[in-house]
Scaffold this active site. Sequence first.
Site, PDB file in Angstrom:
ATOM      1  N   ASP A  13      31.458  50.039  34.275  1.00  0.00           N
ATOM      2  CA  ASP A  13      30.645  50.020  35.496  1.00  0.00           C
ATOM      3  C   ASP A  13      29.189  49.648  35.228  1.00  0.00           C
ATOM      4  O   ASP A  13      28.264  50.350  35.668  1.00  0.00           O
ATOM      5  CB  ASP A  13      30.696  51.392  36.202  1.00  0.00           C
ATOM      6  CG  ASP A  13      32.106  51.886  36.444  1.00  0.00           C
ATOM      7  OD1 ASP A  13      32.972  51.059  36.742  1.00  0.00           O
ATOM      8  OD2 ASP A  13      32.332  53.106  36.316  1.00  0.00           O
ATOM      9  N   GLU A  73      34.788  48.873  46.984  1.00  0.00           N
ATOM     10  CA  GLU A  73      33.827  49.798  46.392  1.00  0.00           C
ATOM     11  C   GLU A  73      32.779  49.022  45.589  1.00  0.00           C
ATOM     12  O   GLU A  73      32.702  47.800  45.658  1.00  0.00           O
ATOM     13  CB  GLU A  73      34.558  50.813  45.494  1.00  0.00           C
ATOM     14  CG  GLU A  73      35.408  50.166  44.426  1.00  0.00           C
ATOM     15  CD  GLU A  73      36.312  51.146  43.699  1.00  0.00           C
ATOM     16  OE1 GLU A  73      36.200  52.365  43.926  1.00  0.00           O
ATOM     17  OE2 GLU A  73      37.128  50.691  42.888  1.00  0.00           O
TER      18      GLU A  73
END
Length: 527
Positions: free
Chosen positions: A14, A175
């Site tokens: 991420d 997302e």
Amino acid sequence: MKYLNPIISGFYPDPSIVKVGVDDFYLVTSSFEYFPAIPIFHSNDLLNWKQIGSVLTRDSQVNLRNSRSSGGLYAPTLRYHDGTFYMISTDVSGTGNFYVTATDPKGPWSDPIKIPYGNIDPSLMFDDDGKVYVTVQNGAGYESHIIQYEIDIHTGNALSSPVVISHGDGGQWTEAPHLYKIRGIYYLLCACGGTGEDHRAIISRSRKPYGPFEMLNKPILTHNQMNDHPIQNIGHADFVEDQNGNWWAVFLGTRPVNQKYTILGRETFLAPITWTEDGWPMIDNNEGIVSGVMETTKLSGESTIKENFIEKDEFDQDVLDLTWLHLRAKSEENYSLSERKGWLSLIGGPDHLSDVKGVPTFICKPQKHSKMEFSTLLEFDPKNNGEEAGLSVRLNEKAHYEIAVKQLNGEKVVVSLKTIQGHTEEIARCMIRNSTVQLKIKSDNQDYHFQYAEKGEEWKNLGKSPLAYLSKEENGGFGGVFTGVCLGVYTTGNGKESRTPAFFDWVHYKGENKITSLIDRKLEIKG
């Protein structure tokens, strides 16, 4: 020049990135149940990265003691505005959505400022007119969508009600949103498809920050139709512009061993962004552009093409190297670098690596290569049954391996252990004479191997166990496991406080980069 992907190997998922000044780049990644939380890296060339600290280092910032494995800190976003760094993230096990600030990326960072709306993956955008937007995921599964609202950046208070700005492309888990303003156009970058085999990055654009957004009719980043490619599950990206006006994407991806087993977790990759004539950014839509060896004329600096990666810690400093991680928390009284100069002294508590939400005496780092060696020199003379110290390779409390010195029924032994699906078994054991012993964990494309060597003697094998059992595929898949394996040193009293210190003189790590096979694979894809 050529460079290696991933640019940050091992469980560092991420990624989010900013450029400050001419050529200072800073990047953060998720850390989940590990502490200190949210590692932060620096680079001057986008290729060679050095960890300079962690964002969350104090109990007043985060408490992970009740965090489950793959819980804790999710998907940070790093931004810089008007002399201040901002890191916004989600503590799914406690605080929820929050951000912290610092004027120096090495810290100290502020205590958390909470924000009111959204589920996970919040992002900040500082607009030209002084407004600050939070863009964040909401909902779940196929109902997942993106909301946005304005906040007071000094207090975190909402200045507007949240507005739904995207439902994604129809897939599940829309997302990881990031809102950018590039050449007067607002671009909304999202991840979609879940973080597994169908993972992808999608892009939309608008003249206004709340839309309506026009979505590009295809992903800008995915390998979801390239099942035989050595790099899989790419997505969850962030954009940055370099000092020469070139655009780059950092994003996560995986390198399954033998195309089957994900051991290292989700890692950080880099690829160039190309802009179409009609103004869309593109990276790699099932074209094989993202590869293990990349070549570019747009970057300068030292090449990262190296066959071997070597890392050593001689424990000769006054504090632990900032790259070490603890599991959920650090009990300061159990760690010492001053009790015996040049050695790390550990005292075991009752918690073991198999304890759910346990806080064992354990420091670790992500494994970076599928073929590697991890070794130490341990001095440990346990006096009480159950006292144990050694090396571990850990995915979570239900999946980990150890080689350790242990007191069993009045005898001092070196023992190898495997914990699979929460069940612990002894692989092998051998009595030892000395209190000083070298321990080693090796891995190849099939197994983890356990070895030991007493003083003046050759290495001896103490069994092996398949690496598959520590993979995400055998432990709940990407929906259940968000981390990769970590290698570390530990000690435990196995249910009781230990009275015997374990002394570690050094820790060495050697990993192998298969450069030749990566180049051959790149040529095969191009052909």
